[in-house]
Write a protein that holds these residues in place. Structure first.
Motif, PDB file in Angstrom:
ATOM      1  N   ALA A  87       0.829  -1.207   0.000  1.00  0.00           N
ATOM      2  CA  ALA A  87       0.000   0.000   0.000  1.00  0.00           C
ATOM      3  C   ALA A  87       0.864   1.258   0.000  1.00  0.00           C
ATOM      4  O   ALA A  87       0.607   2.207  -0.751  1.00  0.00           O
ATOM      5  CB  ALA A  87      -0.930  -0.001   1.210  1.00  0.00           C
ATOM      6  N   LEU A  88       1.899   1.280   0.830  1.00  0.00           N
ATOM      7  CA  LEU A  88       2.763   2.461   0.910  1.00  0.00           C
ATOM      8  C   LEU A  88       3.575   2.648  -0.369  1.00  0.00           C
ATOM      9  O   LEU A  88       3.856   3.774  -0.783  1.00  0.00           O
ATOM     10  CB  LEU A  88       3.687   2.352   2.121  1.00  0.00           C
ATOM     11  CG  LEU A  88       2.982   2.369   3.490  1.00  0.00           C
ATOM     12  CD1 LEU A  88       3.996   2.177   4.614  1.00  0.00           C
ATOM     13  CD2 LEU A  88       2.216   3.671   3.691  1.00  0.00           C
ATOM     14  N   LYS A  89       3.929   1.534  -1.020  1.00  0.00           N
ATOM     15  CA  LYS A  89       4.670   1.640  -2.280  1.00  0.00           C
ATOM     16  C   LYS A  89       3.760   2.117  -3.404  1.00  0.00           C
ATOM     17  O   LYS A  89       4.123   3.028  -4.161  1.00  0.00           O
ATOM     18  CB  LYS A  89       5.288   0.293  -2.643  1.00  0.00           C
ATOM     19  CG  LYS A  89       6.074   0.343  -3.959  1.00  0.00           C
ATOM     20  CD  LYS A  89       6.749  -0.972  -4.297  1.00  0.00           C
ATOM     21  CE  LYS A  89       7.531  -0.839  -5.601  1.00  0.00           C
ATOM     22  NZ  LYS A  89       8.261  -2.072  -5.950  1.00  0.00           N
ATOM     23  N   ASP A  90       2.580   1.500  -3.547  1.00  0.00           N
ATOM     24  CA  ASP A  90       1.669   1.883  -4.628  1.00  0.00           C
ATOM     25  C   ASP A  90       1.237   3.338  -4.509  1.00  0.00           C
ATOM     26  O   ASP A  90       1.028   4.025  -5.516  1.00  0.00           O
ATOM     27  CB  ASP A  90       0.427   0.984  -4.622  1.00  0.00           C
ATOM     28  CG  ASP A  90       0.701  -0.382  -5.243  1.00  0.00           C
ATOM     29  OD1 ASP A  90       1.856  -0.633  -5.633  1.00  0.00           O
ATOM     30  OD2 ASP A  90      -0.237  -1.195  -5.327  1.00  0.00           O
ATOM     31  N   ASP A  91       1.098   3.816  -3.279  1.00  0.00           N
ATOM     32  CA  ASP A  91       0.693   5.207  -3.048  1.00  0.00           C
ATOM     33  C   ASP A  91       1.880   6.165  -3.165  1.00  0.00           C
ATOM     34  O   ASP A  91       1.711   7.374  -3.033  1.00  0.00           O
ATOM     35  CB  ASP A  91       0.065   5.333  -1.653  1.00  0.00           C
ATOM     36  CG  ASP A  91      -0.730   6.615  -1.493  1.00  0.00           C
ATOM     37  OD1 ASP A  91      -1.540   6.922  -2.380  1.00  0.00           O
ATOM     38  OD2 ASP A  91      -0.520   7.324  -0.488  1.00  0.00           O
ATOM     39  N   ARG A  92       3.071   5.606  -3.398  1.00  0.00           N
ATOM     40  CA  ARG A  92       4.311   6.388  -3.461  1.00  0.00           C
ATOM     41  C   ARG A  92       4.491   7.211  -2.191  1.00  0.00           C
ATOM     42  O   ARG A  92       4.992   8.329  -2.200  1.00  0.00           O
ATOM     43  CB  ARG A  92       4.329   7.290  -4.703  1.00  0.00           C
ATOM     44  CG  ARG A  92       4.182   6.524  -6.006  1.00  0.00           C
ATOM     45  CD  ARG A  92       4.452   7.388  -7.209  1.00  0.00           C
ATOM     46  NE  ARG A  92       5.866   7.766  -7.274  1.00  0.00           N
ATOM     47  CZ  ARG A  92       6.365   8.596  -8.185  1.00  0.00           C
ATOM     48  NH1 ARG A  92       5.568   9.131  -9.097  1.00  0.00           N
ATOM     49  NH2 ARG A  92       7.643   8.893  -8.183  1.00  0.00           N
ATOM     50  N   ARG A  93       4.085   6.587  -1.098  1.00  0.00           N
ATOM     51  CA  ARG A  93       4.161   7.255   0.204  1.00  0.00           C
ATOM     52  C   ARG A  93       5.489   6.982   0.895  1.00  0.00           C
ATOM     53  O   ARG A  93       5.907   7.735   1.787  1.00  0.00           O
ATOM     54  CB  ARG A  93       2.995   6.771   1.082  1.00  0.00           C
ATOM     55  CG  ARG A  93       2.952   7.351   2.483  1.00  0.00           C
ATOM     56  CD  ARG A  93       2.759   8.858   2.438  1.00  0.00           C
ATOM     57  NE  ARG A  93       2.886   9.429   3.771  1.00  0.00           N
ATOM     58  CZ  ARG A  93       4.036   9.793   4.336  1.00  0.00           C
ATOM     59  NH1 ARG A  93       5.178   9.660   3.669  1.00  0.00           N
ATOM     60  NH2 ARG A  93       4.061  10.309   5.549  1.00  0.00           N
ATOM     61  N   ALA A  94       6.155   5.886   0.523  1.00  0.00           N
ATOM     62  CA  ALA A  94       7.412   5.516   1.165  1.00  0.00           C
ATOM     63  C   ALA A  94       8.328   4.852   0.153  1.00  0.00           C
ATOM     64  O   ALA A  94       7.876   4.347  -0.882  1.00  0.00           O
ATOM     65  CB  ALA A  94       7.154   4.574   2.342  1.00  0.00           C
TER      66      ALA A  94
END
Length: 450
Positions: free
Chosen positions: A313-320
């Motif tokens: 989720a954090l990767k797909d959202d480019r959050r982390a």
């Protein structure tokens, strides 16, 4: 003719006994409305009659007396565990144990295990437990428990044998990669209080959160500790490292809560199965995000299931930025179905998908920056370097007092970073990447993380 019938019967019982019950890499949902009555109308009568005949033949001709209850129990275990590595039948005691594990408190050694070619493989030791303190490592193969070989022992039996009264000792014989001889590890059983979230400051401005597994309380615990990190003097305002290495998974809703602490909108994870009414999409709840700064997430081959939900989720959202090695690759959901007699089924009912719609089943998640396992040796001394201040007749700096203060602060940070590099080089690399993000500027770094 009679003897020829005994051989396949004995072999079939051996297969049932030999199939293990996987205790690791789980994402758990819950469901108690099991449609038992409807299933009876579709069962083939001829096959049921054959089952009864086989059961009677085994009960009558097996080399030792065996009860009907045991035969039925073995049949149920074989039915479930034969489907995939994560489905299983749990008797009353096993169901209670599983409930204790997901609630965060249970008795034993504090070790996550699974079955591997007839032996017990360590998925990961749980932080601050007897297994971790004794030096057990992910990938260790347990071949004997108190001198008894685990070959031919079901995983459930092996787990039961490793548990016991708190304060009692147990000796595990372990085969470890790159170690020429088996190791004998002595552990003392304890009541395990799982502290699934730990936190600390790595250096001024940079925080660290470690999630060892996802229990029912993980989401709330993470929010509390993250808020405490941010309140500290020089708290986690510049960047945060989230460590999911060797985290075997756990409760799905806990993973959703963790992601929601870092994102404010959009999908987190979806599950899809044969039962369309059970399909569901979890979305971030507006107003629940409490951290917006740059992030690095550490992952490896021991990051499984619920850990992969968070990382995906954090990767797909480019959050982390994900740093480490490819994750385990378990993209299925197990539903716990309690039965009326106190037993339960753990049945694979769905696959889960990251926000981009991708299933990671069997593939895992690739990190943005891969860290290959390497051996790092510290280098003594800094070598010969010459600066302007070393030259004869150099001009003095009018702000040297301020510079010296900065230099002293930098030395303290350098010492802290050297310690991290020595103890955990992957964490050191993650911190350096995080500092690179933050150094661009607070605004640009946050934009890069998003």
């Amino acid at each position: 003719m009679r003897a020829s019938l005994r051989v396949p019967v004995a072999l079939s019982v051996g297969v049932v006994i030999g199939i293990g019950v996987s205790l690791g890499h789980a994402v758990f949902a819950d469901r108690s409305d099991v449609p038992v009555a409807d299933a009876a109308h579709t069962l083939p009568v001829a096959d049921l009659q054959n089952f009864v005949l086989v059961m009677e033949r085994v009960r009558r001709d097996y080399v030792e007396p065996v009860s009907d209850q045991k035969l039925l129990d073995l049949a149920l275990r074989g039915m479930l565990s034969g489907l995939d590595p994560h489905s299983s039948y749990m008797d009353k005691d096993e169901f209670k144990d599983m409930d204790a594990m997901t609630s965060g408190e249970f008795g034993g050694l504090g070790i996550e295990v699974t079955s591997d070619s007839g032996v017990v493989r360590v998925v990961s030791p749980i932080d601050d437990t007897p297994a971790a303190k004794a030096g057990m490592k992910a990938g260790d193969l347990i071949v004997k428990i108190d001198g008894t070989a685990v070959t031919g022992m079901s995983l459930a039996d092996a787990v039961h044998k490793m548990r016991g009264k708190p304060g009692t000792k147990i000796v595990l014989t372990v085969i470890r990669k790159d170690t020429p001889k088996p190791l004998e590890v002595t552990l003392t059983r304890e009541v395990i209080h799982v502290k699934s979230v730990r936190s600390k400051m790595l250096e001024p401005g940079y925080g660290y959160l470690r999630i060892s597994q996802f229990s029912a309380s993980t989401g709330d615990s993470l929010r509390k500790q993250l808020q405490e990190l941010m309140k500290e003097k020089d708290g986690a305002t510049k960047g945060l490292v989230l460590d999911l290495r060797n985290n075997p998974g756990g409760v799905l809703t806990a993973a959703v809560k963790v992601v929601n602490a870092f994102v404010d909108s959009g999908d987190i994870v979806s599950i899809r199965g044969r039962d369309k009414s059970s399909n569901h999409v979890w979305k971030a709840e507006a107003g629940k995000q409490i951290y917006t700064g740059p992030m690095v997430v550490l992952v490896n081959g021991g990051s499984a299931s619920a850990s992969e939900i968070v990382a995906g989720a954090l990767k797909d959202d480019r959050r982390a930025v994900l740093v480490g090695t490819r994750t385990f690759g378990k993209g299925s959901v197990q539903t716990i179905m309690p039965m009326s007699n106190g037993t339960a089924l753990r049945l694979t009912t769905a696959r889960y998908y990251t926000p981009s719609g991708r299933s990671i089943q069997g593939e895992g998640i690739l990190p943005d920056i891969e860290l290959r396992p390497i051996k790092v040796d510290a280098q003594d001394g800094k070598g010969l370097t010459i600066h302007e201040s070393d030259l004869t007749g150099h001009l003095e700096n009018s702000t040297s007092t301020e510079f010296k203060a900065q230099e002293e602060a930098a030395k303290k940070i350098d010492e802290a970073e050297r310690k991290i590099a020595k103890e955990d080089y992957d964490l050191y690399q993650g911190l350096m990447i995080l500092k690179g993000l933050a150094s661009v500027s607070p605004v640009a770094a946050t934009a890069a993380a998003k």
